[in-house]
Scaffold this motif. Structure first.
Motif, PDB file in Angstrom:
ATOM      1  N   ALA A   5      -2.557   4.052  -7.701  1.00  0.00           N
ATOM      2  CA  ALA A   5      -1.624   5.040  -7.163  1.00  0.00           C
ATOM      3  C   ALA A   5      -1.190   4.602  -5.778  1.00  0.00           C
ATOM      4  O   ALA A   5      -1.945   3.944  -5.051  1.00  0.00           O
ATOM      5  CB  ALA A   5      -2.303   6.405  -7.094  1.00  0.00           C
ATOM      6  N   PRO A   6       0.048   4.926  -5.386  1.00  0.00           N
ATOM      7  CA  PRO A   6       0.513   4.537  -4.054  1.00  0.00           C
ATOM      8  C   PRO A   6      -0.346   5.171  -2.970  1.00  0.00           C
ATOM      9  O   PRO A   6      -0.828   6.288  -3.119  1.00  0.00           O
ATOM     10  CB  PRO A   6       1.955   5.052  -4.014  1.00  0.00           C
ATOM     11  CG  PRO A   6       2.017   6.106  -5.072  1.00  0.00           C
ATOM     12  CD  PRO A   6       1.064   5.673  -6.131  1.00  0.00           C
ATOM     13  N   ASP A 135       3.649  -1.079   3.983  1.00  0.00           N
ATOM     14  CA  ASP A 135       3.698  -1.626   2.618  1.00  0.00           C
ATOM     15  C   ASP A 135       4.976  -1.141   1.944  1.00  0.00           C
ATOM     16  O   ASP A 135       4.935  -0.422   0.946  1.00  0.00           O
ATOM     17  CB  ASP A 135       2.466  -1.180   1.817  1.00  0.00           C
ATOM     18  CG  ASP A 135       2.371  -1.846   0.444  1.00  0.00           C
ATOM     19  OD1 ASP A 135       3.024  -2.880   0.239  1.00  0.00           O
ATOM     20  OD2 ASP A 135       1.645  -1.298  -0.416  1.00  0.00           O
ATOM     21  N   GLY A 136       6.115  -1.529   2.494  1.00  0.00           N
ATOM     22  CA  GLY A 136       7.398  -1.013   2.025  1.00  0.00           C
ATOM     23  C   GLY A 136       8.023  -1.830   0.917  1.00  0.00           C
ATOM     24  O   GLY A 136       7.726  -3.013   0.741  1.00  0.00           O
ATOM     25  N   VAL A 137       8.903  -1.164   0.176  1.00  0.00           N
ATOM     26  CA  VAL A 137       9.663  -1.827  -0.888  1.00  0.00           C
ATOM     27  C   VAL A 137      11.112  -1.363  -0.812  1.00  0.00           C
ATOM     28  O   VAL A 137      11.375  -0.156  -0.790  1.00  0.00           O
ATOM     29  CB  VAL A 137       9.113  -1.497  -2.291  1.00  0.00           C
ATOM     30  CG1 VAL A 137       9.887  -2.291  -3.350  1.00  0.00           C
ATOM     31  CG2 VAL A 137       7.632  -1.777  -2.393  1.00  0.00           C
ATOM     32  N   VAL A 230       8.261  -2.187  -8.563  1.00  0.00           N
ATOM     33  CA  VAL A 230       7.788  -1.516  -7.346  1.00  0.00           C
ATOM     34  C   VAL A 230       6.266  -1.446  -7.305  1.00  0.00           C
ATOM     35  O   VAL A 230       5.649  -1.578  -6.242  1.00  0.00           O
ATOM     36  CB  VAL A 230       8.393  -0.093  -7.259  1.00  0.00           C
ATOM     37  CG1 VAL A 230       7.673   0.759  -6.219  1.00  0.00           C
ATOM     38  CG2 VAL A 230       9.886  -0.172  -6.919  1.00  0.00           C
ATOM     39  N   THR A 231       5.637  -1.255  -8.458  1.00  0.00           N
ATOM     40  CA  THR A 231       4.194  -1.039  -8.504  1.00  0.00           C
ATOM     41  C   THR A 231       3.381  -2.319  -8.710  1.00  0.00           C
ATOM     42  O   THR A 231       2.182  -2.253  -8.989  1.00  0.00           O
ATOM     43  CB  THR A 231       3.834  -0.022  -9.605  1.00  0.00           C
ATOM     44  OG1 THR A 231       4.374  -0.471 -10.868  1.00  0.00           O
ATOM     45  CG2 THR A 231       4.394   1.356  -9.277  1.00  0.00           C
ATOM     46  N   ARG A 232       4.008  -3.479  -8.546  1.00  0.00           N
ATOM     47  CA  ARG A 232       3.219  -4.723  -8.522  1.00  0.00           C
ATOM     48  C   ARG A 232       2.349  -4.714  -7.260  1.00  0.00           C
ATOM     49  O   ARG A 232       2.659  -4.035  -6.281  1.00  0.00           O
ATOM     50  CB  ARG A 232       4.129  -5.962  -8.505  1.00  0.00           C
ATOM     51  CG  ARG A 232       4.976  -6.229  -9.762  1.00  0.00           C
ATOM     52  CD  ARG A 232       4.174  -6.186 -11.046  1.00  0.00           C
ATOM     53  NE  ARG A 232       4.053  -4.811 -11.523  1.00  0.00           N
ATOM     54  CZ  ARG A 232       3.059  -4.349 -12.297  1.00  0.00           C
ATOM     55  NH1 ARG A 232       2.072  -5.160 -12.643  1.00  0.00           N
ATOM     56  NH2 ARG A 232       3.039  -3.097 -12.687  1.00  0.00           N
TER      57      ARG A 232
END
Length: 258
Positions: A5-6, A135-137, A230-232
């Motif tokens: 989870a983020p 930890d941005g995307v 995104v969730t890599r």
């Protein structure tokens, strides 16, 4: 492999163009993945309805009416955040399919303003918040049009090439910062509005785009791809992912059933 989870610092995801299509589908899937989604679009009623839907389903969602081409409004929007984790630059669209010789300059300008300047506005305004989160995307939803032209597509192709170059250049310029830059380039996607908007509400012309194509991509297909990228893990950057239906080999080579 299941994804974690983020983190608290990176759990806010801003999605532009979230009132329909790929944007709405992406908001739903990021919410399911554990993000607090911020839905932005010009159509306030649409994003408010989606925010209510997500909230009732137990997710965290808020709607914010926003025109991505209005820089003052974008800057004001950015002040609401100390940090964010994800920015999905999805707002865009195509207008017309006229050749270069007769294309409407106003349509070209609108497409460039939305697809390129809108992406630039949100990226510039929220980049410091993405860096601060640690930890941005940044996701740029471009198109296969940004990687190869076709007749009648000049204005849209030019705009999506601009979006592609923006993502590619930004990745070079911020290397070393805790922000990943991901470009997702979908091919033929059948949504309720894309082709209809392109052809000014002409349902016959819009239907011909998908005529004979058994399974074009859906908004959910693209949203799943965005959410996957995104969730890599934080050290894994999906620089560019081109996504097409099996029936589409290129922008001009499409298998159509009789």
């Amino acid at each position: 492999m299941a994804t974690a989870a983020p983190s608290a610092a990176s759990r806010i995801a801003v999605v532009t163009g979230a009132s329909s299509g790929i944007g709405a589908a992406t908001a739903r899937q990021l919410a399911t993945a554990g993000y607090r989604v911020v839905l932005t679009a010009r159509r306030k009623d649409r994003i408010e309805a989606l925010a209510e839907e997500l909230t009732k389903a137990g997710h965290s969602a808020v709607a914010y009416q926003l025109d991505v081409t209005d820089r003052a409004a974008v800057d004001e929007f950015a002040t609401a955040f100390k940090t964010i984790g994800v920015l999905v630059n999805n707002a865009g669209g195509a207008l017309g399919a006229d050749p270069v010789a007769t294309g409407d300059p106003a349509d070209w300008r609108t497409m460039y303003e939305t697809n390129v300047i809108g992406t630039l506005n949100l990226t510039q305004a929220l980049l410091p918040k993405l860096v601060a989160g640690g930890d941005g995307v940044i996701v740029v939803v471009s198109s296969t049009a940004g990687h190869g032209t076709y007749e009648g597509g000049g204005g849209y192709v030019a705009a999506k090439h601009g979006a592609h170059v923006l993502a590619e250049t930004l990745r070079l310029e911020i290397v070393g910062q805790p922000v990943r830059v991901i470009e997702i380039a979908p091919g033929m996607v059948k949504t309720d509005e894309f082709a209809l908007t392109r052809f000014g509400g002409d349902t016959e012309k819009a239907a011909k785009v998908y005529e004979g194509v058994a399974e074009p991509l859906t908004a959910d297909d693209v949203a799943e791809t965005i959410t996957w990228a995104v969730t890599r893990p934080s050290h894994v950057n999906v620089d560019l992912l081109v996504l097409r239906p099996r029936a589409q080999a290129s922008n001009t080579k499409i298998h159509r059933e009789p």
